[in-house]
Design a protein around this motif. Sequence first.
Motif, short mmCIF file in Angstrom:
data_model
loop_
_atom_site.label_atom_id
_atom_site.label_comp_id
_atom_site.label_asym_id
_atom_site.label_seq_id
_atom_site.Cartn_x
_atom_site.Cartn_y
_atom_site.Cartn_z
N MET A 90 0.83 -1.19 0.00
CA MET A 90 0.00 0.00 0.00
C MET A 90 0.87 1.25 0.00
O MET A 90 1.78 1.38 0.82
N ALA A 91 0.62 2.16 -0.92
CA ALA A 91 1.42 3.37 -1.04
C ALA A 91 1.14 4.33 0.11
O ALA A 91 0.05 4.33 0.68
N SER A 92 2.13 5.14 0.45
CA SER A 92 1.97 6.08 1.55
C SER A 92 2.79 7.33 1.30
O SER A 92 3.67 7.36 0.44
N ILE A 93 2.49 8.38 2.07
CA ILE A 93 3.21 9.64 1.99
C ILE A 93 4.32 9.67 3.01
O ILE A 93 4.11 9.37 4.19
N ALA A 94 5.52 10.04 2.56
CA ALA A 94 6.66 10.13 3.47
C ALA A 94 6.96 11.56 3.88
O ALA A 94 7.51 11.80 4.95
N SER A 95 6.62 12.52 3.03
CA SER A 95 6.97 13.91 3.35
C SER A 95 6.10 14.88 2.58
O SER A 95 5.55 14.55 1.53
N ILE A 96 6.01 16.08 3.12
CA ILE A 96 5.38 17.20 2.45
C ILE A 96 6.42 18.30 2.34
O ILE A 96 7.04 18.70 3.34
N THR A 97 6.65 18.81 1.13
CA THR A 97 7.59 19.90 0.92
C THR A 97 6.82 21.15 0.49
O THR A 97 6.08 21.11 -0.48
N LEU A 98 7.02 22.23 1.24
CA LEU A 98 6.42 23.50 0.89
C LEU A 98 7.46 24.37 0.22
O LEU A 98 8.58 24.52 0.72
N ASP B 69 -5.28 3.65 -8.40
CA ASP B 69 -4.45 3.01 -9.42
C ASP B 69 -2.96 3.11 -9.09
O ASP B 69 -2.16 2.33 -9.61
N ARG B 70 -2.59 4.06 -8.24
CA ARG B 70 -1.18 4.22 -7.85
C ARG B 70 -0.88 3.64 -6.47
O ARG B 70 0.15 3.93 -5.88
N GLY B 71 -1.79 2.83 -5.97
CA GLY B 71 -1.50 2.04 -4.78
C GLY B 71 -2.01 2.59 -3.47
O GLY B 71 -1.75 1.98 -2.42
N LEU B 72 -2.72 3.71 -3.46
CA LEU B 72 -3.27 4.21 -2.22
C LEU B 72 -4.55 3.47 -1.89
O LEU B 72 -5.36 3.17 -2.78
N ALA B 73 -4.75 3.18 -0.61
CA ALA B 73 -5.93 2.43 -0.17
C ALA B 73 -6.95 3.38 0.46
O ALA B 73 -6.62 4.20 1.31
N ARG C 98 -19.06 11.41 -4.29
CA ARG C 98 -18.24 12.37 -5.04
C ARG C 98 -17.88 13.59 -4.20
O ARG C 98 -17.43 14.61 -4.74
N ALA C 99 -18.08 13.50 -2.88
CA ALA C 99 -17.86 14.66 -2.01
C ALA C 99 -16.51 14.62 -1.29
O ALA C 99 -15.83 15.65 -1.18
N TYR C 100 -16.11 13.45 -0.80
CA TYR C 100 -14.92 13.37 0.05
C TYR C 100 -14.35 11.96 0.03
O TYR C 100 -15.08 10.97 0.05
N VAL C 101 -13.02 11.88 -0.01
CA VAL C 101 -12.33 10.60 0.08
C VAL C 101 -11.12 10.77 0.99
O VAL C 101 -10.38 11.76 0.89
N GLU C 102 -10.92 9.81 1.87
CA GLU C 102 -9.72 9.79 2.72
C GLU C 102 -8.99 8.46 2.51
O GLU C 102 -9.62 7.40 2.51
N PHE C 103 -7.68 8.55 2.30
CA PHE C 103 -6.88 7.35 2.09
C PHE C 103 -6.17 6.95 3.38
O PHE C 103 -5.87 7.80 4.23
N ALA C 104 -5.86 5.66 3.49
CA ALA C 104 -5.13 5.17 4.65
C ALA C 104 -3.69 5.70 4.62
O ALA C 104 -3.11 5.86 3.54
N ALA C 105 -3.13 5.94 5.79
CA ALA C 105 -1.77 6.48 5.87
C ALA C 105 -0.72 5.45 5.48
O ALA C 105 0.38 5.81 5.08
N GLY C 106 -1.04 4.16 5.59
CA GLY C 106 -0.03 3.13 5.29
C GLY C 106 1.11 3.20 6.29
O GLY C 106 0.89 3.35 7.49
N THR C 107 2.34 3.11 5.80
CA THR C 107 3.50 3.16 6.69
C THR C 107 3.90 4.59 7.04
O THR C 107 4.78 4.80 7.86
#
Length: 209
Positions: A1-9, A132-136, A143-152
């Motif tokens: 399962m894909a996950s986010i490692a960082s946010i860059t501003l 399609d890119r592996g997020l769960a 069609r209003a809101y979707v939240e994906f699992a954080a994974g690792t």
Amino acid sequence: MASIASITLDVADTEAAHRFYTAFCGDSHVRLRASQEPTTGFRGFTLALTVAQPSDVDGLIAAAVDAGATTLKPAVKSLWGYGGVVQAPDGSIWKVATSAKKDTGPATQRIDDFVLLLGVADVAASKRFYVDRGLAVARSFGRAYVEFAAGTGDVKLALYRRKALAKDLGVSPEGTGSHRIAIGGDAGAFTDPDGFAWEAVAAPRPGLV
């Protein structure tokens, strides 16, 4: 399962931004990068911090304002809990909220959840793109809101209609130019249908740099 490692501003002044985020929320999973890319109006996203109780919301918002943030929505009770919205000196918008409506103990300002909420043109289409890119998908409301699992990772991704997100934040939905954000994760490098760029990052837990 894909996950986010960082946010860059992407910010105009990295030293000033570093001082702000250290004072506001400390280890916030945010990285900073110097940029002069043009941007105007709403950038199409917010970073949301979920905390335990109203006093934690008040403490974080006060810290942000003391460090130079602008209040977009003062913290108030709502049907869903208690929260407020501020805009950082670099222009990014932050929401701090809790589902609790009253305090049950001393304030700690501990951050329970960190959510990147993207305002998108078509929630259903963007949902399919990310699946399609592996997020769960963790939660979905048509069609209003979707939240994906954080994974690792420790950062959650959620999708909301752009106009609805802007209204929730108290800003106009209009905006042009750079989003001024890059999402680092193990799903690879790509740009989503709304122009948000992802970078291939393997590190599971970055800190403020």
